[in-house]
Design an enzyme around this catalytic site. Structure first.
Site, PDB file in Angstrom:
ATOM      1  CG  ASP A  31       2.651  -0.310 -13.580  1.00 61.35           C
ATOM      2  OD1 ASP A  31       3.440  -0.961 -12.880  1.00 61.35           O
ATOM      3  OD2 ASP A  31       1.839   0.514 -13.107  1.00 61.35           O
ATOM      4  CG  HIS A 175       2.900   4.296  -6.689  1.00 63.79           C
ATOM      5  ND1 HIS A 175       3.061   2.930  -6.630  1.00 63.79           N
ATOM      6  CD2 HIS A 175       3.742   4.812  -5.753  1.00 63.79           C
ATOM      7  CE1 HIS A 175       3.954   2.632  -5.696  1.00 63.79           C
ATOM      8  NE2 HIS A 175       4.382   3.754  -5.150  1.00 63.79           N
TER       9      HIS A 175
END
Length: 574
Positions: A31, A175
């Site tokens: 990610d 996030h």
């Protein structure tokens, strides 16, 4: 109780198509956090990666990344990553090798990401900018997988947060790269658990869930049946015998078979399946031989479905001309004129950046006029700006100008410290004045220059060696190669029980005769010679015999690698 989805699943029907068992796959879930959504314009600010085997996390990798630009306020609000957090973080030029090493740490790596095109797009763009080769791992996209497995009303959407809540993952996505990678890994395990009762037990079947093979792919599976399970090169051909695509593998039969299953998801290759009429195998004794043969065949035949290595002749070089008043020029062809060269570069733009780095350090002329002390010409605007000593009108003497040219030649072929010092000094000034974009531009020029100088110096050094034999242990014996003037001249495996002296004598006697030539790549492409160099300097390789000397400058461009890392950091936003 969770209702089992009735979504169709593309399960393979043949034992030969079962492929790689999921229990043997090393899933690396990646990610990224970035400054924006465009891989070509935005930068990476954080990398997180989690390695998963058989449902368990076995290793993790994470780092903040100094993007070299200001982080938009909206991004900071979304991710919590501030400018001060990345101020001391490594730039991408340092962070990227760490991630690539993490990916390559185990065999059978499969890359996983949620909305994979976003993350892989940024990583591929970073590799291209840094001159690194993107490892073409199989990719599993948990977003596409979830859309195929989980249908409404089981989940209201397929966002990572929604899926994490659905599967009850221990880590909630927030996030931040590592937490999101952990959550994605748990989502992957949840999806695999849903698919197991449906008979999905291999990587190929898993990838077929979201993108089953085309009818043309299924119809051509028989082409792999008679291929040998040995290392080598494979050439796909059409009905007229023309080459369509060239590749290499350690197992020809297994690799070619994957092109006709869901494991092959590239659009252009799926289109090629409809044109394929045959596969020609070329068995090789070593992996290095297979890699070299692949490059040679691609360069010779230029198969339309290969994207890389088709046109090595289009590589760009930076040349210091050999006329009375030398100047820097970006060229495509190396001539036998004794001129020094930087490169090769994949694009003229990269070569121009390296050229600008040299011009920042040395006041060489940029005009193309032909002149001499007896036939001066009016100076151009660069002379008026102080960026050229104006040898054209006699303001600068031939002796003084020759001194600048000699210094540029020395920086290109030996110690580049003058260029490094000139640009890093200016980068420091720009960074202190908060002029980060200008500092980053100089950083990119310096990086391009050192990259080209390093390549040219390494290539020139091995090209000067008329004969070299090296060996390293392999799976079935000692892999042995003969290299002459940078070209792979022979390759074989010394198997147990073979008399070494007789083997070596036969190998060198039958090796290709290679003339000396001129320039950094006199008898091979830069790609081939760099493959040979990487093999020669790999752990375990032993030098058996050598004619001449194989040396590089003590203070070479490679020795200044750490300096470029420092320059990247100074050019980044504080």
């Amino acid at each position: 109780m969770v209702r089992q989805s009735a979504a169709p699943v593309g399960v393979q029907t043949s034992i030969g198509d079962l492929g790689t068992p999921l229990t043997g796959v090393s899933f690396v879930v990646v990610d990224l956090e970035t400054t924006g959504t465009s891989a070509s314009k935005s930068q990476i600010t954080e990398i997180g990666a989690v390695r998963v085997r058989e449902g368990r996390v076995v290793d993790e990798f994470t780092t903040l990344v100094n993007p070299g630009v200001l982080i938009p306020a909206a991004i900071t609000l979304l991710t919590g990553i501030t400018q001060s957090m990345v101020a001391t973080a490594p730039p991408i030029t340092e962070a990227l090798p760490g991630l690539l090493a993490f990916l390559a740490a185990e065999p059978d790596t499969v890359l996983v990401a949620h909305n994979a095109p976003f993350d892989t797009g940024f990583l591929k763009a970073a590799c291209e900018r840094e001159g690194a080769e993107w490892p073409d791992y199989p990719v599993v996209d948990t977003l596409r997988l979830a859309r195929a497995v989980l249908v409404r009303p089981e989940v209201r959407n397929h966002r990572l947060g929604t899926l994490a809540a659905f599967f009850g993952t221990p880590t909630a996505p927030n996030h931040r790269a590592l937490d999101d990678a952990r959550a994605t890994a748990d989502v992957l395990n949840g999806l695999l658990a849903r698919l197991a009762p449906m008979g999905v037990t291999s990587l190929e079947e898993l990838r077929a869930v979201s993108k089953p093979p085309t009818r043309a792919q299924r119809a051509k599976r028989h082409l792999a049946e008679d291929l040998p399970e040995r290392p080598g090169v494979y050439v796909f051909t059409d009905a007229q015998g023309q080459s369509l695509y060239v590749g290499k593998s350690n197992n020809l039969r297994r690799r070619v078979a994957t092109y006709f299953t869901a494991a092959e998801s590239r659009r252009r290759i799926r289109e090629m399946a409809g044109l394929v009429a045959g596969v020609t195998p070329i068995v090789c004794t070593t992996d290095l031989e297979a890699s070299v043969r692949e490059l040679r065949i691609i360069a010779e035949r230029k198969p339309p479905f290969n994207r890389r290595s088709r046109h090595p002749e289009r590589a760009a070089w930076v040349k210091l001309t050999t006329d009375a008043y030398p100047r820097l020029s970006v060229v495509r062809v190396i001539k036998d004129d004794g001129a020094p060269y930087l490169g090769p570069y994949n694009s003229p733009r990269a070569a121009e950046e390296a050229k600008e780095a040299l011009l920042h350090a040395f006041p060489l002329r940029q005009c193309t006029h032909t002149f001499s002390p007896g036939k001066p010409v009016p100076p151009c605007v660069l002379a008026q700006l102080g960026r050229c000593g104006a040898p054209c009108d006699g303001t600068e003497s031939l002796t003084d100008y020759t001194g600048h040219a000699d210094a540029a030649r020395a920086a290109m072929t030996g110690d580049p410290a003058v260029v490094v010092d000139a640009l890093t000094g200016r980068i420091r000034e720009f960074a202190a004045e908060l002029r980060y974009e200008e500092a980053a531009a100089l950083r990119d020029r310096l990086t391009a220059f050192l990259r080209g100088a390093r390549r040219a110096q390494r290539l020139t050094a091995i090209a000067a060696v008329p004969h070299l034999v090296a060996s390293r242990p392999g799976a079935t014996g000692w892999e042995t190669v003969v290299v002459r003037h940078g070209r792979l001249a022979a390759s074989a495996v010394l198997e147990p029980g073979t008399e070494p002296a007789a083997f070596l004598s036969s190998l060198t006697a039958t090796a290709e005769r290679v003339p000396a030539g001129f320039g950094p790549v006199p008898n091979a492409t830069a790609g081939e010679t760099e493959l040979v160099l990487d093999w020669l300097v790999s752990p375990g390789t032993r030098l058996v015999e050598i004619d001449g000397e194989w040396t590089c400058p003590l203070r070479s461009a490679e020795a200044h690698t750490e300096m470029t890392h420092w320059a990247h950091g100074r050019a980044s936003a504080q």
